[in-house]
Design a protein around this motif. Structure first.
Motif, PDB file in Angstrom:
ATOM      1  N   SER A  46     -12.136   9.554 -15.197  1.00  0.00           N
ATOM      2  CA  SER A  46     -13.386   9.116 -15.829  1.00  0.00           C
ATOM      3  C   SER A  46     -13.655   7.637 -15.617  1.00  0.00           C
ATOM      4  O   SER A  46     -14.689   7.135 -16.022  1.00  0.00           O
ATOM      5  N   GLY A  47     -12.704   6.919 -15.051  1.00  0.00           N
ATOM      6  CA  GLY A  47     -12.938   5.508 -14.734  1.00  0.00           C
ATOM      7  C   GLY A  47     -12.614   4.558 -15.854  1.00  0.00           C
ATOM      8  O   GLY A  47     -12.992   3.393 -15.776  1.00  0.00           O
ATOM      9  N   ASN A  48     -11.939   5.003 -16.912  1.00  0.00           N
ATOM     10  CA  ASN A  48     -11.569   4.101 -18.000  1.00  0.00           C
ATOM     11  C   ASN A  48     -10.420   3.197 -17.576  1.00  0.00           C
ATOM     12  O   ASN A  48      -9.578   3.592 -16.743  1.00  0.00           O
ATOM     13  N   THR A  49     -10.352   1.971 -18.141  1.00  0.00           N
ATOM     14  CA  THR A  49      -9.281   1.026 -17.800  1.00  0.00           C
ATOM     15  C   THR A  49      -8.447   0.701 -19.046  1.00  0.00           C
ATOM     16  O   THR A  49      -8.902   0.831 -20.177  1.00  0.00           O
ATOM     17  N   LEU A  50      -7.216   0.232 -18.796  1.00  0.00           N
ATOM     18  CA  LEU A  50      -6.254  -0.072 -19.867  1.00  0.00           C
ATOM     19  C   LEU A  50      -6.375  -1.540 -20.283  1.00  0.00           C
ATOM     20  O   LEU A  50      -6.402  -2.427 -19.436  1.00  0.00           O
ATOM     21  N   ASN A  51      -6.494  -1.786 -21.574  1.00  0.00           N
ATOM     22  CA  ASN A  51      -6.510  -3.147 -22.110  1.00  0.00           C
ATOM     23  C   ASN A  51      -5.088  -3.626 -22.325  1.00  0.00           C
ATOM     24  O   ASN A  51      -4.236  -2.874 -22.827  1.00  0.00           O
ATOM     25  N   THR A  52      -4.803  -4.856 -21.979  1.00  0.00           N
ATOM     26  CA  THR A  52      -3.466  -5.425 -22.184  1.00  0.00           C
ATOM     27  C   THR A  52      -3.569  -6.784 -22.857  1.00  0.00           C
ATOM     28  O   THR A  52      -4.635  -7.405 -22.887  1.00  0.00           O
ATOM     29  N   ALA A  53      -2.449  -7.224 -23.392  1.00  0.00           N
ATOM     30  CA  ALA A  53      -2.362  -8.553 -23.999  1.00  0.00           C
ATOM     31  C   ALA A  53      -0.941  -9.047 -23.849  1.00  0.00           C
ATOM     32  O   ALA A  53      -0.003  -8.265 -23.611  1.00  0.00           O
ATOM     33  N   GLN A  54      -0.766 -10.340 -23.991  1.00  0.00           N
ATOM     34  CA  GLN A  54       0.561 -10.929 -23.882  1.00  0.00           C
ATOM     35  C   GLN A  54       1.155 -11.206 -25.264  1.00  0.00           C
ATOM     36  O   GLN A  54       0.449 -11.633 -26.179  1.00  0.00           O
ATOM     37  N   VAL A  55       2.424 -10.928 -25.375  1.00  0.00           N
ATOM     38  CA  VAL A  55       3.165 -11.320 -26.580  1.00  0.00           C
ATOM     39  C   VAL A  55       3.370 -12.832 -26.509  1.00  0.00           C
ATOM     40  O   VAL A  55       3.789 -13.347 -25.459  1.00  0.00           O
ATOM     41  N   ARG A  56       3.034 -13.527 -27.555  1.00  0.00           N
ATOM     42  CA  ARG A  56       3.152 -14.982 -27.522  1.00  0.00           C
ATOM     43  C   ARG A  56       4.107 -15.488 -28.595  1.00  0.00           C
ATOM     44  O   ARG A  56       4.510 -14.754 -29.507  1.00  0.00           O
TER      45      ARG A  56
END
Length: 476
Positions: A46-56
């Motif tokens: 379906s073309g969805n993308t994964l959101n990511t973030a960094q542990v700080r």
């Protein structure tokens, strides 16, 4: 305003790319990963993308914000003990004073001095009365013994004097003699009356009346000798009861004196109380005399002065001083933050007039009642400021408005995870999807600490710099 620790309710669906290699954990974590992987494969097309973030790594603070007002650590409203003319006023408003420093004085203290002398005399008299109880103890004890003897004698007299119904007053011979006398006179009276013709007035007055009088007297003597009147009986019984009570009281008094070395315990208590009251009055008189000169009870600043030298001062507050070296801030916070307003918690205070200065302190009081303010329910309390030096105190004045931040918890140099990346695995366990090489996801269990609305402290399981998944974003 910082929130209470609770997991985010915005649980997003996870859709993972079709090429992701899964590392399946055992139990609940393994099932959760398997489910997310299937979801990712279905969503990849379906073309969805994964959101990511960094542990700080950083600091996390849980706090409550509110407003407050500066109040002095203490305030003294000083007044003269009596009205009078002011001799001197030695300070001005805003002046710094030290403990014991003279502030003002009355001109005439003669009445106060006389009151001290009178009070001192009363103390000495009360002390003498107390001392006399000890000095006179032998005499008092001897008098008590005499009182018992006298009471015993009085009781014996009362017992011997008791009168009862039917008891004869006179002996038998005397009573019979009075009876014979009465009978004889009565017979003579009857004979005289019989000889009266009922008309001769002289005969009646000179013979009949005297005969009747003699008969009445003889009857009275006979009746008197026969027994006691009711009033005499009652009086004798009352005398006996009184003598018994007097003896018991005398014996009790003697016993009390013997048990207390000849000192009456009641009189001792009275004398001791009188002496204590006299001493209190003396201390008050001395305090009043000393109060004719107003002195600073602590280091502080003069807040107000009600007059000047030459004025007549009353007994109301004449000089007020405040202590701003130990200032407090009375604060209010919303009821939703009442869990953070706890005695002992640290606080940061910034005054509106001093925006560049941050003052620190601790919550020392919390009112156990919500107050309605501006349509809101607020919790009130007090923060005791901790000043670094005297220079800080010099910046402050009573009544300053302030912003107050109460610190409920904080973590310094902590591993911080975006709240959206945290997953509740159930049973008090939490996990995070760590993004590995090639975008592969690995479920990593973690131990969490404190949390605000955006970040949660990670105690174990992650390190700063790692990349984690926070969910999916639709791209079509």
């Amino acid at each position: 305003m910082a929130g209470k620790f609770k997991l985010s309710k915005k649980m997003k669906k996870w859709i993972l790319p079709a090429a992701v290699i899964f590392v399946v954990a055992a139990g609940v974590g393994g099932y959760f990963l398997w489910r997310q992987a299937n979801t990712a494969q279905a969503a990849g097309a379906s073309g969805n993308t994964l959101n990511t973030a960094q542990v700080r790594t950083g600091d996390l603070t849980l706090s409550a914000s509110g407003s407050g007002t500066l109040v002095a650590g203490q305030q003294a409203d000083l007044a003269f003990p009596v009205a009078g003319k002011v001799a001197s006023v030695d300070v001005t408003v805003g002046e710094k004073v030290t403990q014991g420093q003279q502030l003002a004085a009355l001109a005439d203290t003669s009445a106060l001095t006389a009151a001290v002398a009178a009070a001192d005399l009363n103390v000495k008299l009360a002390q003498q009365t107390l001392d006399d109880l000890t000095i006179n103890a032998p005499v008092t004890l001897a008098q008590a013994k005499v009182a018992v003897v006298d009471a015993q004698e009085a009781l014996t007299t009362a017992q011997n004097s008791i009168k009862k119904t039917g008891m004869a007053r006179c002996d038998t011979d005397t009573t019979e003699a009075y009876k014979d006398r009465y009978d004889f006179l009565k017979s003579s009276e009857n004979e005289i009356v019989d000889n009266w013709d009922g008309k001769d007035a002289d005969y009646y007055l000179n013979r009949v009346v005297p005969a009747k009088d003699e008969t009445v007297k003889a009857l009275a003597n006979y009746v008197y000798c026969q027994g006691y009147f009711e009033s005499e009986i009652v009086t004798s019984e009352s005398d006996l009861t009184g003598a018994e009570v007097t003896l018991k009281q005398a014996e009790a008094d003697l016993a009390a004196l013997q048990a207390n070395a000849g000192i009456d315990p009641i009189e001792l208590a009275k004398a001791q109380t009188a002496l204590a009251e006299a001493k209190v009055a003396y201390e008050q008189a001395e305090e009043n005399l000393a109060g004719a000169t107003l002195t600073a009870p602590f280091d502080g600043i003069v807040l107000s002065v009600a007059g000047e030298a030459g004025d007549t001062a009353g007994t109301g507050a004449f000089i007020s001083i405040i202590d701003l070296s130990h200032p407090r801030v009375e604060f209010s916070v919303d009821e939703s933050d009442m869990d953070k307003a706890v005695v002992g918690n640290a606080a940061n205070v910034v005054f509106d007039a001093l925006p560049d200065d941050i003052f620190t302190g601790k919550v020392v009081q919390v009112t156990p009642q919500l107050i309605s303010s501006g349509g809101y329910q607020v919790l009130q309390g007090v923060v005791q400021l901790e000043l670094a030096d005297a220079a800080d105190a010099d910046k402050l004045i009573d009544g300053l408005n302030a912003s107050v931040e109460i610190i409920a918890a904080d973590a310094k140099n902590a591993v911080l995870l975006p709240l959206d990346a945290l997953r509740d695995l159930g049973g008090g366990e939490y996990g995070v999807f760590v993004v590995g090489f090639g975008g592969a996801l690995k479920l990593q269990t973690v131990t969490i600490g404190i949390q605000d609305d955006y970040y949660v402290q990670i105690l174990s399981g992650l390190e700063g710099g790692e990349t984690v998944s926070t969910g999916l974003v639709e791209t079509k």
